[in-house]
Design a protein around this motif. Structure first.
Motif, PDB file in Angstrom:
ATOM      1  N   CYS A 198       0.866  -1.178   0.000  1.00  0.00           N
ATOM      2  CA  CYS A 198       0.000   0.000   0.000  1.00  0.00           C
ATOM      3  C   CYS A 198       0.903   1.229   0.000  1.00  0.00           C
ATOM      4  O   CYS A 198       1.442   1.623   1.031  1.00  0.00           O
ATOM      5  N   THR A 199       1.092   1.822  -1.175  1.00  0.00           N
ATOM      6  CA  THR A 199       2.084   2.887  -1.340  1.00  0.00           C
ATOM      7  C   THR A 199       1.531   4.287  -1.136  1.00  0.00           C
ATOM      8  O   THR A 199       2.291   5.261  -1.172  1.00  0.00           O
ATOM      9  N   SER A 200       0.217   4.413  -0.922  1.00  0.00           N
ATOM     10  CA  SER A 200      -0.348   5.730  -0.615  1.00  0.00           C
ATOM     11  C   SER A 200      -1.615   5.563   0.207  1.00  0.00           C
ATOM     12  O   SER A 200      -2.393   4.641  -0.022  1.00  0.00           O
ATOM     13  N   GLY A 201      -1.770   6.433   1.168  1.00  0.00           N
ATOM     14  CA  GLY A 201      -2.982   6.431   1.979  1.00  0.00           C
ATOM     15  C   GLY A 201      -2.940   5.538   3.192  1.00  0.00           C
ATOM     16  O   GLY A 201      -3.821   5.622   4.050  1.00  0.00           O
ATOM     17  N   PHE A 254      -6.955   1.665  -1.087  1.00  0.00           N
ATOM     18  CA  PHE A 254      -5.841   1.724  -2.030  1.00  0.00           C
ATOM     19  C   PHE A 254      -6.064   0.752  -3.183  1.00  0.00           C
ATOM     20  O   PHE A 254      -5.859   1.091  -4.355  1.00  0.00           O
ATOM     21  N   TYR A 255      -6.507  -0.452  -2.862  1.00  0.00           N
ATOM     22  CA  TYR A 255      -6.721  -1.466  -3.899  1.00  0.00           C
ATOM     23  C   TYR A 255      -7.743  -1.003  -4.929  1.00  0.00           C
ATOM     24  O   TYR A 255      -7.488  -1.034  -6.137  1.00  0.00           O
ATOM     25  N   VAL A 256      -8.910  -0.579  -4.465  1.00  0.00           N
ATOM     26  CA  VAL A 256      -9.973  -0.203  -5.405  1.00  0.00           C
ATOM     27  C   VAL A 256      -9.607   1.084  -6.141  1.00  0.00           C
ATOM     28  O   VAL A 256      -9.845   1.216  -7.346  1.00  0.00           O
ATOM     29  N   ARG A 257      -9.006   2.023  -5.422  1.00  0.00           N
ATOM     30  CA  ARG A 257      -8.649   3.307  -6.019  1.00  0.00           C
ATOM     31  C   ARG A 257      -7.644   3.161  -7.154  1.00  0.00           C
ATOM     32  O   ARG A 257      -7.678   3.926  -8.125  1.00  0.00           O
ATOM     33  N   THR A 258      -6.750   2.188  -7.041  1.00  0.00           N
ATOM     34  CA  THR A 258      -5.707   2.044  -8.055  1.00  0.00           C
ATOM     35  C   THR A 258      -6.099   1.117  -9.201  1.00  0.00           C
ATOM     36  O   THR A 258      -5.323   0.945 -10.148  1.00  0.00           O
ATOM     37  N   LEU A 259      -7.282   0.504  -9.134  1.00  0.00           N
ATOM     38  CA  LEU A 259      -7.781  -0.272 -10.269  1.00  0.00           C
ATOM     39  C   LEU A 259      -8.195   0.669 -11.389  1.00  0.00           C
ATOM     40  O   LEU A 259      -8.693   1.774 -11.144  1.00  0.00           O
ATOM     41  N   THR A 267      -1.097   3.797   6.719  1.00  0.00           N
ATOM     42  CA  THR A 267      -0.225   4.181   7.820  1.00  0.00           C
ATOM     43  C   THR A 267       1.217   3.833   7.468  1.00  0.00           C
ATOM     44  O   THR A 267       1.490   2.777   6.889  1.00  0.00           O
ATOM     45  N   SER A 268       2.137   4.688   7.797  1.00  0.00           N
ATOM     46  CA  SER A 268       3.548   4.445   7.514  1.00  0.00           C
ATOM     47  C   SER A 268       3.994   3.118   8.117  1.00  0.00           C
ATOM     48  O   SER A 268       3.765   2.845   9.295  1.00  0.00           O
ATOM     49  N   GLY A 269       4.589   2.278   7.273  1.00  0.00           N
ATOM     50  CA  GLY A 269       5.065   0.985   7.732  1.00  0.00           C
ATOM     51  C   GLY A 269       4.048  -0.122   7.680  1.00  0.00           C
ATOM     52  O   GLY A 269       4.342  -1.258   8.089  1.00  0.00           O
ATOM     53  N   ALA A 270       2.841   0.141   7.168  1.00  0.00           N
ATOM     54  CA  ALA A 270       1.813  -0.902   7.079  1.00  0.00           C
ATOM     55  C   ALA A 270       2.241  -1.995   6.114  1.00  0.00           C
ATOM     56  O   ALA A 270       2.865  -1.732   5.080  1.00  0.00           O
ATOM     57  N   GLY A 271       1.909  -3.227   6.449  1.00  0.00           N
ATOM     58  CA  GLY A 271       2.195  -4.358   5.581  1.00  0.00           C
ATOM     59  C   GLY A 271       1.287  -4.373   4.363  1.00  0.00           C
ATOM     60  O   GLY A 271       0.429  -3.499   4.186  1.00  0.00           O
ATOM     61  N   PRO A 272       1.422  -5.386   3.508  1.00  0.00           N
ATOM     62  CA  PRO A 272       0.712  -5.414   2.228  1.00  0.00           C
ATOM     63  C   PRO A 272      -0.700  -5.996   2.316  1.00  0.00           C
ATOM     64  O   PRO A 272      -1.036  -6.724   3.251  1.00  0.00           O
ATOM     65  N   ASN A 273      -1.499  -5.672   1.299  1.00  0.00           N
ATOM     66  CA  ASN A 273      -2.696  -6.450   1.020  1.00  0.00           C
ATOM     67  C   ASN A 273      -2.257  -7.792   0.451  1.00  0.00           C
ATOM     68  O   ASN A 273      -1.175  -7.920  -0.145  1.00  0.00           O
ATOM     69  N   LEU A 274      -3.111  -8.795   0.589  1.00  0.00           N
ATOM     70  CA  LEU A 274      -2.843 -10.100   0.015  1.00  0.00           C
ATOM     71  C   LEU A 274      -4.012 -10.468  -0.889  1.00  0.00           C
ATOM     72  O   LEU A 274      -5.154 -10.534  -0.425  1.00  0.00           O
ATOM     73  N   ILE A 275      -3.733 -10.681  -2.165  1.00  0.00           N
ATOM     74  CA  ILE A 275      -4.777 -10.960  -3.157  1.00  0.00           C
ATOM     75  C   ILE A 275      -4.531 -12.347  -3.741  1.00  0.00           C
ATOM     76  O   ILE A 275      -3.412 -12.656  -4.163  1.00  0.00           O
ATOM     77  N   ALA A 276      -5.571 -13.177  -3.783  1.00  0.00           N
ATOM     78  CA  ALA A 276      -5.451 -14.535  -4.327  1.00  0.00           C
ATOM     79  C   ALA A 276      -6.582 -14.792  -5.308  1.00  0.00           C
ATOM     80  O   ALA A 276      -7.747 -14.566  -4.985  1.00  0.00           O
TER      81      ALA A 276
END
Length: 470
Positions: A91-94, A176-181, A96-105
């Motif tokens: 998650c590169t924008s929006g 972030f996921y939906v916004r960047t689609l 919290t600083s240092g937050a881990g990733p989304n996981l998509i399968a």
């Protein structure tokens, strides 16, 4: 869950199957597609792993900590071993600083232009391990994904699973996921289903947007257990489904409640303690493995499977008879939609007990010349060789004798299929039916109409309308 709000032939029909006893899965779901029973033991094993991840890392799984990253690693490893295409999305924008990733399968079968997406947030708050919030939704979702891989059914549509980061800090990962689609990618997502807190100890059974088309299979499954679910008002705008709603993507999902308090009516319906919070450990250190309602967790996990199978499994060639979700709001418990006509007759009527729940449609009963009707448009599944419109009817009258003065009819596209009258009064609630087999594969308008003459009332009480078939 985030803690701040972000914005019919005359006569008796076949009786429905009895509700399954509390805490068990139904012997057969209301569908010919045979969704599998999800192992509660396996779901609890996933919860054990998430609990251990928290225990190793300061007692929590906050999105910025190692407890979250260990949770991602566990879920990812299980999915990859099962054959999923798995992506860690930073998650590169929006976020919290240092937050881990989304996981998509994504399971690599089915029509990629018709994606049904199922998600849960994997992060928790700093205060505790977050077993109900939201280990419960994450674990139920993971076992559903693994079950789909093991069963490996033929898919007509694409299934995509997601575990979100940074939900507790403001729905940031899913946003972030939906916004960047791209707009084209968003248009391929036909519905998103969210599972946030599905094991609340004092919980209720809530469905997001319960009267929507997206919610139909979710509601149908819990209806098949006799749970009479309600709209998830507490969770509106507070979990990851809202990120999808903001872009016009249909959403639904299950929840069992957070800090809001159970009403006396809900306690009478579902058990538990009225006046107490649905989850007594919401956002607290006591949200541990002992804070899990296993009965609710089992019912949610199986309802997810039912929805996956309904929305994505099968060839889609018109050969499936799936009557469960055809009639919307058949028990009249969720407002008036999608019913049309004289919808003022739909209410909780004083002095008239509903067949199920608290609401019904009371047509007629005026004692004067009148016509009242309610109806809706339905699509009878093409694969049904037998289709029956089933409903419960109570006829009460001041008329006497064997002459039909006041009538109640079932019509399809204006053609009358069955008629009852004041002659059939008495006996309380009786299940009736009308044969819709000739309409398999067609979209039709079904209407219930009460017509009274100039004097002496006859009331026609209608409730729990559904379609059955084979």
């Amino acid at each position: 869950m985030a803690g701040t709000l972000l914005a019919l032939v005359l006569g008796l029909g076949t009786l429905p199957a009895a509700a399954t006893p509390s805490g068990t899965s139904p012997a057969s779901t209301p569908t010919a597609l045979a969704a599998p029973d999800i192992s509660l033991t396996a779901v609890r094993a996933h919860l054990d792993e998430l609990s251990a991840a928290a225990a190793r890392n300061g007692g929590n799984r906050r999105s910025t900590g190692q407890g979250y990253r260990d949770s991602v690693a566990y879920v990812k490893g299980k999915l990859q071993a099962a054959g999923y295409t798995v992506t860690e999305q930073p998650c590169t924008s929006g976020c919290t600083s240092g937050a881990g990733p989304n996981l998509i399968a994504e399971w690599p079968q089915g029509d990629a232009s018709a994606v049904y997406m199922f998600g849960a947030h994997l992060d928790g708050v700093s205060a505790g391990p977050g077993m109900n919030d939201n280990g419960s939704g994450s674990a139920a979702l993971l076992e559903n994904a693994l079950t789909l891989a093991r069963e490996n059914p033929e898919l007509r549509n694409r299934v995509r699973f997601a575990w979100w980061t940074d939900e507790e800090q403001g729905l940031n990962g899913s946003d972030f996921y939906v916004r960047t689609l791209s707009s084209a990618e968003r248009s391929r997502i036909k519905a998103y289903y969210n599972f946030d807190m599905v094991a609340s100890l004092n919980g209720g059974y809530f469905v997001n947007h319960i009267t929507s088309a997206a919610a139909a299979p979710m509601k149908a499954y819990w209806d098949s257990l006799g749970l009479r679910p309600e709209e998830n008002t507490e969770g509106a705008g507070r979990s990851d489904d809202y990120s999808f709603e903001r872009y016009g993507i249909p959403t639904s999902g299950y929840a069992m409640g957070a800090s809001a308090r159970k009403t006396s009516a809900q306690a009478a319906k579902w058990g538990g303690t009225s006046g107490a919070a649905y989850d007594p450990c919401y956002h607290r250190s006591c949200d541990t493995l002992s804070n899990i309602n296993t009965t609710g967790l089992d019912r949610a996990a199986d309802g997810i499977a039912y929805t996956v199978w309904q929305q994505a499994v099968g060839t889609g060639g018109g050969g499936t008879c799936d009557p469960a979700a055809v009639v919307g709001n058949g028990g009249f418990e969720s407002g008036t939609a999608p019913w049309t006509g004289t919808t003022a007759v739909i209410a909780a009527h004083t002095g008239r007990a509903a067949h199920g729940g608290t609401r019904l449609a009371w047509l007629g009963g005026n004692g004067s010349t009148s016509t009242e009707s309610v109806g809706q448009t339905v699509t009878v599944p093409a694969g049904c060789t037998r289709a029956s419109l089933d409903f419960w009817l109570w006829i009460e009258t001041a008329e006497s004798g064997s002459r039909a003065y006041d009538t109640f009819s079932v019509r399809v596209n204006g053609s009358t299929l069955a008629t009852w009258s004041n002659v059939h009064a008495g006996g309380g609630w009786t299940q009736r039916s009308a044969d819709l087999s000739a309409y398999a594969g067609q979209t039709v308008t079904v209407t219930f109409t009460a017509t009274e003459d100039h004097s002496l009332q006859t009331g026609f009480l209608l409730d729990d309308v559904s379609l059955s078939g084979a």
